[in-house]
Enzyme design. Structure first.
Site, mmCIF file in Angstrom:
data_model
loop_
_atom_site.group_PDB
_atom_site.id
_atom_site.type_symbol
_atom_site.label_atom_id
_atom_site.label_comp_id
_atom_site.label_asym_id
_atom_site.label_seq_id
_atom_site.Cartn_x
_atom_site.Cartn_y
_atom_site.Cartn_z
ATOM 1 N N LYS A 206 54.870 38.069 30.520
ATOM 2 C CA LYS A 206 55.065 37.955 28.966
ATOM 3 C C LYS A 206 54.755 38.725 28.334
ATOM 4 O O LYS A 206 55.611 37.559 26.874
ATOM 5 C CB LYS A 206 54.195 36.604 29.614
ATOM 6 C CG LYS A 206 53.478 35.758 28.491
ATOM 7 C CD LYS A 206 52.042 34.805 28.159
ATOM 8 C CE LYS A 206 52.096 33.467 29.882
ATOM 9 N NZ LYS A 206 51.038 33.000 29.679
ATOM 10 N N GLU A 212 52.994 49.063 32.745
ATOM 11 C CA GLU A 212 53.185 49.786 34.780
ATOM 12 C C GLU A 212 54.213 49.309 34.823
ATOM 13 O O GLU A 212 55.484 49.888 34.624
ATOM 14 C CB GLU A 212 52.237 49.290 35.813
ATOM 15 C CG GLU A 212 50.958 49.378 35.660
ATOM 16 C CD GLU A 212 49.545 48.995 35.517
ATOM 17 O OE1 GLU A 212 48.835 48.278 35.998
ATOM 18 O OE2 GLU A 212 50.706 47.721 34.191
ATOM 19 N N GLY A 278 49.487 33.797 35.709
ATOM 20 C CA GLY A 278 50.509 34.799 36.081
ATOM 21 C C GLY A 278 50.807 34.647 37.116
ATOM 22 O O GLY A 278 51.638 34.701 38.503
ATOM 23 N N ARG A 279 49.889 34.459 38.325
ATOM 24 C CA ARG A 279 50.279 33.347 39.809
ATOM 25 C C ARG A 279 49.852 32.636 40.383
ATOM 26 O O ARG A 279 50.270 31.881 41.130
ATOM 27 C CB ARG A 279 48.781 34.202 40.257
ATOM 28 C CG ARG A 279 47.314 33.146 39.696
ATOM 29 C CD ARG A 279 45.862 34.212 40.320
ATOM 30 N NE ARG A 279 44.604 32.711 39.699
ATOM 31 C CZ ARG A 279 44.063 33.868 37.984
ATOM 32 N NH1 ARG A 279 44.899 34.773 37.651
ATOM 33 N NH2 ARG A 279 42.945 33.358 37.585
ATOM 34 N N GLU A 364 42.051 36.085 42.753
ATOM 35 C CA GLU A 364 41.854 36.858 41.754
ATOM 36 C C GLU A 364 41.712 35.281 40.857
ATOM 37 O O GLU A 364 40.807 35.323 39.412
ATOM 38 C CB GLU A 364 43.399 36.530 40.501
ATOM 39 C CG GLU A 364 43.430 37.111 39.163
ATOM 40 C CD GLU A 364 44.124 38.175 38.901
ATOM 41 O OE1 GLU A 364 44.694 39.271 39.024
ATOM 42 O OE2 GLU A 364 45.839 37.232 38.635
ATOM 43 N N HIS A 395 47.465 42.604 68.017
ATOM 44 C CA HIS A 395 47.802 44.103 68.825
ATOM 45 C C HIS A 395 47.209 45.355 67.569
ATOM 46 O O HIS A 395 47.285 45.997 67.833
ATOM 47 C CB HIS A 395 48.755 44.187 68.693
ATOM 48 C CG HIS A 395 49.164 43.981 70.042
ATOM 49 N ND1 HIS A 395 49.768 44.324 71.754
ATOM 50 C CD2 HIS A 395 50.503 42.740 69.673
ATOM 51 C CE1 HIS A 395 50.304 43.342 72.446
ATOM 52 N NE2 HIS A 395 50.370 42.867 71.419
ATOM 53 N N LYS A 523 41.617 48.482 32.716
ATOM 54 C CA LYS A 523 42.414 48.686 31.834
ATOM 55 C C LYS A 523 42.017 49.194 31.524
ATOM 56 O O LYS A 523 42.618 50.714 30.183
ATOM 57 C CB LYS A 523 43.594 47.071 31.572
ATOM 58 C CG LYS A 523 44.194 46.531 32.953
ATOM 59 C CD LYS A 523 44.732 45.458 31.499
ATOM 60 C CE LYS A 523 46.252 44.693 33.098
ATOM 61 N NZ LYS A 523 45.964 43.689 33.227
#
Length: 556
Positions: A206, A212, A278-279, A364, A395, A523
């Site tokens: 954005k 990153e 964001g999510r 979050e 399993h 951060k």
């Protein structure tokens, strides 16, 4: 804010919890032949929620629903849909629902209808996706695009990556890849088999400042220019970069200046709004890789599925409302049974990334220790989410769920039909899905184990030693979500179902589900440590552990 833990309803729920010390689901099913009908909901013929295998009675659900009303869930829900700034710490509306609004209703933010802008972005996405998918969009050397690499992180990665895997049967002639981790191995492993001449990058950020994402985008740009010849064979570096980058990079961002400086043509920048978290952003232009992969018609089916669930959530009474029921059950276990986690178990291999997607959505959103009024949360909130596709999980960690000391509620998801049935394997998959929910509910008594061992001819002394290890307590709760087939519309419904579930729980716990200040401190510290780690700054003031680790890493 009202302290719900002091309410008579909360006290009554604590009493109801104690009553379950003498109850078992196996007995309740025997006594009530209508339990499935009583505790299940359907959204037309495409989605069924069976919550009958939960540790509830009619009076349990009645109390939980009363708690939701006392917490003002309905009023906060209406405020969200109305565009009020319910994300108060950031002063923002919360309107991911507007992105999938398929009605003619306006959606207002500060008195202005946002729908014309939403529809305009969707129109631009359609035009772009059509050009790429039909081969009309050409790369620098004149070849059509075959591979799209989305560079983002968090919601700019998890949602599109999850959806593209889930909707693989609808994929076309453009392959989708995803890079998120700043670990350079991630980008390397994605790019090593790609042809730069036919690769298109989407940089999803954005602000166009996410560390990153920008580092990966810059590395991808270098890879492109180092390996992409110009049409005249002179290499794409230097002056050729000006021509190559706009044909191989587009952006999902709102920072036109930074996008232009990177070399991307602003005409190929797709924006979204500050009321899109964001999510919750895969419904926006962040979903561009989905549209490129499955086509815009299928992408809009994804939106339509979410809209189906939005309409259900905003209009169904609380006692017949899927997101509300799921939320209340989760809160019941978190706050009254001390269940610190829940498992999401899709019996659908292509939903392999769905648990990871829900980890961000849930943890979050509601992983908060402070309520909206700034006071500490007084109860457990923000459960731990984990999961794997069935039957793989059987399993691995199901042992703990069946016989461990922790209560772990489970959500099982399964499709009645498969896109790829081979030799009846889908029936085998579904038989395991059904068996696990039944086993968790019923368990197996010592007497049943003893009878089995005797029938197998085991000597009594050996059997007595083995019996405790083969007893299953049962009374382990689960929900079953059954859909017809995993289509774009189905996936949209499932995602929106969990979005609204998280909203309801946050409303009752009194937290702001739409900020995420907890990601900021790390951060900030990383920015201070980086120059020290690379020798560009003197060692700062750190604790002995961090300082020792910095020196150790620098020594190598």
């Amino acid at each position: 804010m009202p302290d719900l833990t002091r309410s008579p309803t909360w006290t009554a729920l604590k009493t109801e919890r104690k009553a379950w010390n003498a109850l078992h689901l196996r007995d309740l099913f025997k006594k009530d032949k209508q339990r499935f009908a009583r505790f299940s909901l359907a959204l037309d013929d495409e989605l069924l929620l069976d919550y009958s295998k939960n540790l509830i009675r009619p009076q349990t659900l009645k109390l939980l629903l009363k708690l939701a009303k006392e917490a003002g869930v309905e009023a906060l829900r209406d405020a969200m849909f109305a565009g009020e700034r319910i994300n108060h710490t950031e002063g923002r509306a919360v309107l991911h629902t507007a992105l999938r609004n398929r009605s003619d209703r306006p959606v207002l933010v500060d008195g202005a209808d946002v729908m014309p802008e939403v529809r305009a972005v969707l129109k631009r996405m359609r035009a772009f996706a059509d050009r790429v998918r039909t081969g009309k969009w050409k790369g620098h050397t004149g070849k059509a695009i075959t591979d799209v690499v989305n560079i983002g992180i968090g919601g700019s990665d998890l949602g599109p990556a999850m959806a593209c895997l889930a909707l693989k049967p609808y994929g076309g002639n453009v392959r989708a890849h995803f890079v998120s981790n700043v670990d350079p191995s991630h980008l390397h492993d994605v790019l090593e088999d790609l042809d730069p001449a036919t690769t298109l990058f989407i940089v999803a950020s954005k602000t166009f400042t996410t560390q990153e994402t920008l580092l990966n985008a810059q590395a991808a740009r270098t890879w492109l220019l180092d390996n992409l010849p110009s049409p005249a064979g002179r290499g794409a570096g230097g002056e050729g970069a000006t021509l190559a980058i706009p044909k191989h990079f587009v952006a999902v961002s709102t920072n036109e200046t930074a996008v232009r400086e990177f070399g991307i043509d602003p005409a190929n920048m797709f924006g979204f709004w500050d009321w899109v978290g964001g999510r919750y952003s895969l419904w926006s232009a962040i979903g561009l890789p989905i549209a490129l992969y499955i086509g815009m018609d299928a992408f809009e089916e994804l939106l339509a599925g979410a809209f189906d669930m939005d309409e259900h959530f905003r209009s169904a009474p609380l006692d017949a409302n899927m997101p509300v029921i799921l939320a209340l059950l989760g809160l019941w276990y978190d706050d009254f049974w001390d269940a610190q986690a829940y498992a999401v178990l899709p019996y659908e291999q292509r939903l392999a990334r769905f648990p990871a997607y829900l980890q961000q959505l849930d943890m979050e959103s509601n992983g908060k220790g402070v309520m909206r009024d700034g006071k500490p949360v007084k109860v457990s909130s923000g459960p731990i989410v984990f999961g794997e596709p069935g039957t793989n999980g059987q399993h691995a960690f199901y042992q703990l769920i069946h016989q461990g000391t922790k209560l772990i509620p489970c959500d099982f998801l399964a499709g009645r039909e498969s896109h790829n049935d081979i030799n009846g394997q889908h029936a085998v998959l579904l038989s395991n899905f059904l068996a696990q929910t039944e086993a968790l509910m019923r368990g197996k008594t010592a007497k049943e184990v003893e009878s089995e061992l005797a029938a197998a001819g085991m000597p009594k002394r050996e059997a007595q030693a083995l019996i405790p290890h083969k007893v299953f307590p049962g009374n382990r709760p689960s929900n079953s979500l059954v859909y017809r087939r995993l289509t774009p519309r189905t996936l949209g419904r499932l995602i929106a179902l969990y979005e609204h579930k998280v909203f309801v729980q946050g409303a009752i716990w009194g937290v702001n589900s739409y900020d995420q200040w907890g990601v900021e401190l790390g951060k900030q510290l990383a920015k201070a440590i980086l120059p020290e780690l690379t020798g560009k700054a003197a060692e700062g003031a750190h604790d002995a552990s961090t300082a020792g680790l910095i020196r150790h890493i620098r020594s190598t």
